[in-house]
Design a protein around this motif. Structure first.
Motif, short mmCIF file in Angstrom:
data_model
loop_
_atom_site.label_atom_id
_atom_site.label_comp_id
_atom_site.label_asym_id
_atom_site.label_seq_id
_atom_site.Cartn_x
_atom_site.Cartn_y
_atom_site.Cartn_z
N GLU A 29 0.83 -1.21 0.00
CA GLU A 29 0.00 0.00 0.00
C GLU A 29 0.86 1.26 0.00
O GLU A 29 0.55 2.23 -0.68
CB GLU A 29 -0.94 0.00 1.21
N GLU A 30 1.94 1.26 0.77
CA GLU A 30 2.81 2.43 0.86
C GLU A 30 3.62 2.67 -0.42
O GLU A 30 3.93 3.81 -0.74
CB GLU A 30 3.77 2.29 2.04
N LEU A 48 -5.72 -11.02 -16.68
CA LEU A 48 -5.71 -10.83 -15.23
C LEU A 48 -4.37 -10.28 -14.76
O LEU A 48 -4.29 -9.35 -13.97
CB LEU A 48 -6.01 -12.16 -14.53
N TRP A 49 -3.28 -10.85 -15.27
CA TRP A 49 -1.94 -10.42 -14.87
C TRP A 49 -1.67 -8.98 -15.30
O TRP A 49 -1.15 -8.18 -14.53
CB TRP A 49 -0.89 -11.37 -15.46
N GLU A 50 -2.04 -8.64 -16.52
CA GLU A 50 -1.81 -7.28 -17.03
C GLU A 50 -2.64 -6.26 -16.25
O GLU A 50 -2.16 -5.19 -15.92
CB GLU A 50 -2.16 -7.21 -18.52
N ARG A 51 -3.89 -6.61 -15.93
CA ARG A 51 -4.75 -5.70 -15.17
C ARG A 51 -4.16 -5.45 -13.78
O ARG A 51 -4.10 -4.32 -13.31
CB ARG A 51 -6.16 -6.29 -15.08
N ALA A 52 -3.68 -6.50 -13.13
CA ALA A 52 -3.08 -6.34 -11.80
C ALA A 52 -1.80 -5.52 -11.88
O ALA A 52 -1.54 -4.67 -11.04
CB ALA A 52 -2.79 -7.71 -11.19
N SER A 53 -1.00 -5.77 -12.92
CA SER A 53 0.25 -5.04 -13.08
C SER A 53 0.02 -3.56 -13.39
O SER A 53 0.82 -2.71 -13.01
CB SER A 53 1.08 -5.66 -14.21
N ALA A 54 -1.06 -3.27 -14.08
CA ALA A 54 -1.35 -1.89 -14.46
C ALA A 54 -2.05 -1.10 -13.36
O ALA A 54 -1.78 0.08 -13.17
CB ALA A 54 -2.21 -1.86 -15.72
N LEU A 55 -2.94 -1.74 -12.62
CA LEU A 55 -3.79 -1.01 -11.69
C LEU A 55 -3.39 -1.12 -10.23
O LEU A 55 -3.76 -0.27 -9.42
CB LEU A 55 -5.24 -1.48 -11.84
N ALA A 57 0.04 -2.22 -8.72
CA ALA A 57 1.41 -2.73 -8.71
C ALA A 57 2.31 -1.93 -7.77
O ALA A 57 2.10 -0.74 -7.55
CB ALA A 57 1.99 -2.71 -10.12
N SER A 58 3.30 -2.62 -7.25
CA SER A 58 4.32 -2.02 -6.39
C SER A 58 5.56 -2.91 -6.48
O SER A 58 5.49 -4.02 -7.01
CB SER A 58 3.84 -1.96 -4.94
N PHE A 64 6.56 -10.61 -4.94
CA PHE A 64 5.84 -11.65 -4.20
C PHE A 64 4.56 -12.14 -4.84
O PHE A 64 4.03 -13.16 -4.42
CB PHE A 64 5.52 -11.16 -2.77
N GLN A 65 4.03 -11.44 -5.82
CA GLN A 65 2.75 -11.85 -6.39
C GLN A 65 2.94 -12.89 -7.48
O GLN A 65 3.87 -12.83 -8.27
CB GLN A 65 2.01 -10.64 -6.97
#
Length: 99
Positions: A29-30, A48-55, A57-58, A64-65
């Motif tokens: 989150e930080e 799914l992977w691209e959406r998580a990486s784009a929206l 990500a850290s 770890f994901q």
């Protein structure tokens, strides 16, 4: 940690895996990067992977994901269904030694 997560207040014993998960989530989150535009992918796993990486990500999610693929097959007709799920940690059994 107890300032951010109520279940860690007091002196009760907590699970190490649960503590690790909370630490990773707080760090994520930080350190979250600003969202970027998502490119549509043809495969559900890539989407799914691209959406998580784009929206969402850290540097923590980069390290770890992961993505888990599950496939279910009907024993009667043979129909298969495939799902994809993001994870931060996997719980794996530890085999007993000496067997």
């Amino acid at each position: 940690i107890s300032d951010n997560v109520q279940r860690f207040t007091g002196t009760a014993q907590q699970d190490a895996q649960e503590l690790l998960q909370v630490l990773l989530e707080l760090l994520h989150e930080e350190l979250r990067r600003p969202p970027r535009q998502v490119q549509v992918q043809s495969l559900p796993s890539e989407s799914l992977w691209e959406r998580a990486s784009a929206l969402d990500a850290s540097p923590i999610s980069d390290l770890f994901q992961g993505q888990l693929r599950s496939r279910i097959r009907c024993g009667a007709c043979g129909h298969e269904e495939e799902t994809f799920e993001l994870f931060w940690s996997l719980q794996l059994p530890v085999p007993l030694t000496g067997r």
